[in-house]
Write an enzyme that holds these catalytic residues in place. Sequence first.
Site, short mmCIF file in Angstrom:
data_model
loop_
_atom_site.label_atom_id
_atom_site.label_comp_id
_atom_site.label_asym_id
_atom_site.label_seq_id
_atom_site.Cartn_x
_atom_site.Cartn_y
_atom_site.Cartn_z
N THR A 1 2.67 -0.99 -3.34
CA THR A 1 2.71 -0.50 -4.71
C THR A 1 2.55 1.01 -4.75
O THR A 1 1.80 1.58 -3.96
CB THR A 1 1.59 -1.16 -5.54
OG1 THR A 1 1.65 -2.57 -5.38
CG2 THR A 1 1.71 -0.81 -7.01
N THR B 1 6.25 -1.99 -7.53
CA THR B 1 5.64 -2.81 -6.47
C THR B 1 6.62 -3.83 -5.91
O THR B 1 7.55 -4.26 -6.60
CB THR B 1 4.39 -3.55 -6.99
OG1 THR B 1 3.70 -4.14 -5.89
CG2 THR B 1 4.76 -4.63 -7.99
N ASN C 1 4.71 -6.12 -4.28
CA ASN C 1 3.51 -6.92 -4.08
C ASN C 1 2.93 -6.66 -2.69
O ASN C 1 2.45 -5.56 -2.45
CB ASN C 1 3.76 -8.40 -4.33
CG ASN C 1 2.49 -9.12 -4.79
OD1 ASN C 1 1.61 -8.50 -5.38
ND2 ASN C 1 2.40 -10.41 -4.52
N ASP D 1 1.80 -13.89 -7.85
CA ASP D 1 1.10 -13.57 -9.09
C ASP D 1 1.03 -14.78 -10.03
O ASP D 1 0.27 -14.76 -11.00
CB ASP D 1 1.78 -12.40 -9.81
CG ASP D 1 1.43 -11.07 -9.17
OD1 ASP D 1 0.59 -11.06 -8.25
OD2 ASP D 1 2.00 -10.04 -9.58
N SER E 1 0.76 -9.76 -14.24
CA SER E 1 0.73 -8.61 -13.34
C SER E 1 -0.49 -7.77 -13.67
O SER E 1 -0.93 -7.71 -14.83
CB SER E 1 2.00 -7.78 -13.48
OG SER E 1 1.89 -6.59 -12.72
N GLY F 1 -3.51 -3.50 -6.61
CA GLY F 1 -3.66 -4.95 -6.78
C GLY F 1 -4.48 -5.29 -8.01
O GLY F 1 -4.35 -4.68 -9.07
#
Length: 337
Positions: free
Chosen positions: A149, A167, A169, A191, A220, A241
């Site tokens: 990210t 991102t 992830n 997510d 998110s 995160g």
Amino acid sequence: IISLPAAQVSSHGFLNGASRASLKAFQPAFLTSANFRPSAATASSPTELVTEFSALANCFCVPQPIARSEALTRRRLRITASRGIEAMRRAYRDRAEYLGDPDFVKMPIKRLISSYYAAGLRSNILADRATPSSDLAPVTISKPESMHTTHISIMDKQGNEVSATFTVNFRFGSGFVPPGTGVVLNDEMDDFVSKPGVPNGYGLVGNDANAIAPHKRPLSSMTPTFLQTGNGQAVLGTPGGSRIISMVLLGTLDYFNGGDAGSIVSIPRYHMQYLPDVVFYEPGAFTADEIGGLKNMGYHLREIHPYGNMQAITWDYKTGKVTAASDPRDIGKAEVR
């Protein structure tokens, strides 16, 4: 001496096409045999290294012995060899620190091959013992770039703003690139709640509200943010995160309490996300008294390494002052121009 990087030579020993085209612009290094005095150098690693070494070795040359004993001659040769070794040690250290493709890296070639710089390096070479490489300044290690990210904050002179968090992830996302696109697909499926009550990769839990379903978007934590008051405005955001939300919250509170971009990105951080039932905090986020008091109140605390990479901009309407800052915990750059 004319030195070409190995990448410019084919496996058969011939110059490749790119090298032939650039050879006309190639500037060779000329070293005279007398005292090894350099007069020019290119940006190629071998040439720069030989030139710097020669400058370093300039005062180490020993004239041919005349009517000297064999023992004295051998001792002089040992001294010359040790100084040559130390010159190599320092030149190779500079290679590791400064040299790379000149199309991408600005290299201080003139300084590296100057006699003044060489004199400075020679000054700590000892005649009777080796210099451990660990005694030299360590090579600068760049902080690794984020593999998941990232965030940018932008504001122009008209007050237009961009706050964008991107991102895939986890590292390299799904690890899959559709043929012909060059685009790494994310793995945002994590997510979603794959099973109620089971934590995802960041320890977050949920229920059917965030369950996987066709055409549905997962929750998110990305929080690109604009803040506006009667006195000014701010742009901020960060990777991190599940901790993104709490980082932006703390940055927002700092801004509303008079903070500028520098303080917004620098304040010590703490984080609580329901489960696990732990308060994570950076060094310096709480005083010793605060830690003791919180523990006495029943909080479970865990100190962790600094985290996040916030980028922030503030604009004060009254003074017209604009500040921009990049998180000191990670790589990044901020400027006002």
